[in-house]
Design an enzyme around this catalytic site. Structure first.
Site, mmCIF file in Angstrom:
data_model
loop_
_atom_site.group_PDB
_atom_site.id
_atom_site.type_symbol
_atom_site.label_atom_id
_atom_site.label_comp_id
_atom_site.label_asym_id
_atom_site.label_seq_id
_atom_site.Cartn_x
_atom_site.Cartn_y
_atom_site.Cartn_z
ATOM 1 C CD GLU A 92 -3.226 0.241 0.412
ATOM 2 O OE1 GLU A 92 -2.842 1.240 -0.216
ATOM 3 O OE2 GLU A 92 -4.415 -0.095 0.482
ATOM 4 C CG ASP A 148 -6.745 8.625 6.571
ATOM 5 O OD1 ASP A 148 -6.544 8.721 7.795
ATOM 6 O OD2 ASP A 148 -7.451 9.441 5.956
ATOM 7 C CE LYS A 180 -2.820 11.123 5.683
ATOM 8 N NZ LYS A 180 -3.983 11.806 5.087
HETATM 9 P P1 5GP Z 1 -8.162 4.613 3.939
HETATM 10 O O1 5GP Z 1 -9.175 3.609 3.472
HETATM 11 O O2 5GP Z 1 -6.994 3.974 4.665
HETATM 12 O O3 5GP Z 1 -8.784 5.721 4.746
HETATM 13 O O4 5GP Z 1 -7.638 5.357 2.652
HETATM 14 C C1 5GP Z 1 -6.594 4.859 1.924
HETATM 15 C C2 5GP Z 1 -6.479 5.527 0.574
HETATM 16 O O5 5GP Z 1 -6.881 6.912 0.640
HETATM 17 C C3 5GP Z 1 -5.032 5.524 0.137
HETATM 18 O O6 5GP Z 1 -4.703 4.354 -0.574
HETATM 19 C C4 5GP Z 1 -4.952 6.791 -0.684
HETATM 20 O O7 5GP Z 1 -5.335 6.507 -2.010
HETATM 21 C C5 5GP Z 1 -5.972 7.716 -0.058
HETATM 22 N N1 5GP Z 1 -5.329 8.640 0.908
HETATM 23 C C6 5GP Z 1 -5.331 8.583 2.265
HETATM 24 N N2 5GP Z 1 -4.635 9.618 2.786
HETATM 25 C C7 5GP Z 1 -4.161 10.336 1.733
HETATM 26 C C8 5GP Z 1 -3.358 11.532 1.615
HETATM 27 O O8 5GP Z 1 -2.919 12.164 2.583
HETATM 28 N N3 5GP Z 1 -3.081 11.951 0.350
HETATM 29 C C9 5GP Z 1 -3.532 11.311 -0.764
HETATM 30 N N4 5GP Z 1 -3.195 11.823 -1.941
HETATM 31 N N5 5GP Z 1 -4.293 10.183 -0.699
HETATM 32 C C10 5GP Z 1 -4.601 9.710 0.537
#
Ligand code: 5GP
Length: 183
Positions: A103, A107, A135
């Site tokens: 990955e 987040d 994060k």
């Molecule tokens: P999660 O499901 O873990 O909340 O989100 C993961 C996905 O959200 C990551 O694979 C990425 O594509 C996007 N994402 C999460 N945080 C960021 C960030 O700070 N910047 C960008 N550009 N994409 C993010």
């Protein structure tokens, strides 16, 4: 747009190219040791994980197979909801394979939790996760992440595969954007 144009858009560099590459080499060494004597298939989640996959794979001195999945996650604003749709599935049958998901960033981990349960149903021999960035919200995830690269604060970042409106993926560092970019 030249390099200088991109750099003007950055507010704060969180990690330089050197810091990212050093951490990936460290992760690659651990992975190589853990999978010694086993075939390894690494799966990249498009499009953000392209850079991590390329650098991680080239840090190995062993054979590694690579495959890709494209999934879209619906959410409000910059947070994902865990509602996921497969846009491109794997080309490989992962039954009885040692699989490592690669990955870009975790987040909330909702997208990844969905992906793990989807891939587990295909009965791999083992399934682990490697992420370049993480994060703080990821601490609430129920799925364990074995290989974690660099920790970021809860801020929206770009670079090293991460985009804002499909731009900035080609930056070698990871940075926050200056306010003028959003206005
Ligand atoms: P999660 O499901 O873990 O909340 O989100 C993961 C996905 O959200 C990551 O694979 C990425 O594509 C996007 N994402 C999460 N945080 C960021 C960030 O700070 N910047 C960008 N550009 N994409 C993010």
């Amino acid at each position: 747009m030249d390099a200088a144009d991109i750099e003007k858009d950055l507010a704060q560099i969180h990690f330089t190219e050197e810091q990212i590459q050093a951490k990936l080499k460290e992760l690659a060494a651990r992975i190589e040791q853990d999978y010694e004597g086993k075939d390894l298939l690494i799966i990249g989640v498009l499009r953000g994980a392209v850079m991590v996959m390329a650098d991680l794979a080239r840090s190995f001195s062993r054979h590694v197979e690579m495959d890709w999945m494209a999934i879209s996650s619906y959410g409000s604003g910059t947070k994902s909801s865990g509602v996921v749709r497969i846009q491109k599935d794997l080309d490989t049958d992962i039954t009885n394979r040692h699989v490592l998901i690669v990955e870009d960033i975790i987040d909330t981990g909702l997208t990844l939790t969905w992906l793990v349960s989807n891939l587990q149903s295909r009965k791999p021999a083992s399934l682990e996760i490697c992420t370049a960035f993480r994060k703080p919200d990821a601490a609430k995830m129920s799925v364990p992440v074995k290989y974690v690269g660099l920790e970021l604060p809860d801020e929206f970042v770009v670079g090293y595969g991460l985009d804002y409106a499909e731009k900035y993926r080609n930056l070698r560092c990871v940075a926050t954007l200056a306010p003028h970019v959003y206005s």
